[in-house]
Design a protein around this motif. Structure first.
Motif, short mmCIF file in Angstrom:
data_model
loop_
_atom_site.label_atom_id
_atom_site.label_comp_id
_atom_site.label_asym_id
_atom_site.label_seq_id
_atom_site.Cartn_x
_atom_site.Cartn_y
_atom_site.Cartn_z
N LYS A 264 0.85 -1.19 0.00
CA LYS A 264 0.00 0.00 0.00
C LYS A 264 0.88 1.23 0.00
N ARG B 93 0.84 5.68 -0.60
CA ARG B 93 0.13 6.94 -0.84
C ARG B 93 1.07 7.85 -1.64
N TYR C 246 4.03 4.21 2.87
CA TYR C 246 4.44 3.01 2.13
C TYR C 246 4.51 1.84 3.10
N VAL D 182 -4.25 6.60 -3.26
CA VAL D 182 -3.73 5.42 -2.57
C VAL D 182 -3.64 4.29 -3.59
N GLU E 279 -2.64 0.26 -4.24
CA GLU E 279 -2.46 -1.03 -3.58
C GLU E 279 -2.32 -2.12 -4.64
N LYS F 100 -5.13 -1.58 -7.45
CA LYS F 100 -6.21 -0.73 -6.99
C LYS F 100 -5.70 0.71 -6.87
#
Length: 249
Positions: free
Chosen positions: A132, A134, A190, A219, A221, A229
């Motif tokens: 994940k 940002r 991160y 964001v 992912e 995503k």
């Protein structure tokens, strides 16, 4: 149904991006807000747009409404929005969609009611992603433009013992590698729970990045053998989520 949104420019970028991925779709409006959920024609990409009722300066909905639109036509009209315009959406005679820009005069356009086959109900997508990150939306937009020149496939790679997110693309002409990290500020957040590497079609990501100029956050992912995503945070609590299936080499 009457919906008034204070910033028509947000819609201009969102609808333009959607129009590059799907041809037609059905909006659903109920007491929670406005929503669009749709797969592209190849089932490679999925779009989930939600604008909550709180995001509208006027939200007049007596019952659930559904209306189909041709996104190429909707995008052409949305591009006519000027800076500072408000956007008014309302259903008019015959179930047609009235699109009005107010600010630099009042300009109203009527879109025909498109008969779109009712979309299959898609359950909420619930996946556990090992990675994940940002990222500033503008930076992601710049990266997609740069890599799109080089190749047609984006490969992401993450290691749990590294703070670097690597993005690569290649073709017979050139190769490109971009590294983002927390240390240089290109990553705002991160998290890597396990090693991950996956590839995705750049043509989709390039079109999705068109939302970036009006997004307040992004964001990202992903994981090995998992979709990518992208969640773009929009003003007033709206959001548009894109999913892209991984490429199988």
């Amino acid at each position: 149904m009457k919906l008034r949104f204070s910033n028509a420019s947000v819609w201009k970028y969102v609808i333009t991006s959607i129009s590059k991925i799907i041809e037609e779709g059905v909006f659903r409006v109920d007491q929670s807000g406005l929503r669009l959920r749709a797969f592209d024609a190849t089932n490679t990409a999925f779009i989930d747009l939600h604008i909550p009722r709180e995001a509208f300066v006027e939200f007049n909905v007596e019952k659930e409404e559904k209306f189909g639109v041709n996104f190429e036509d909707f995008a052409k009209i949305s591009k006519l929005a000027a800076k500072g315009d408000e956007l008014l959406l309302e259903l008019v005679e015959g179930g047609r969609l009235g699109v009005t820009f107010q600010g630099h005069g009042t300009r109203t356009f009527i879109l025909p009611n498109i008969e779109v086959s009712p979309p299959e109900e898609v359950s909420e997508i619930s996946l556990e992603f090992p990675v994940k990150a940002r990222i500033q939306p503008a930076l992601f937009d710049d990266i997609m433009k740069e890599l799109d020149v080089v190749g047609d496939v984006l490969t992401l790679e993450s290691q749990p013992d590294s703070s670097i997110l690597a993005l690569t693309a290649s073709s017979d002409i050139a190769e490109a590698r971009i590294e983002l990290s927390l240390e240089d500020g290109s990553l705002l957040e991160y998290t890597v729970n396990s090693e991950a590497k996956a590839s995705y079609g750049l043509e989709y990501l390039y079109e999705m990045s068109r939302v970036a100029p009006v997004a307040e956050g992004l964001v990202l992912e992903y994981g090995s053998n998992l979709p990518l995503k992208l969640l773009f945070e929009l003003p007033q609590g709206g959001r548009i989520v894109f999913y892209v299936s991984p490429r199988v080499e």
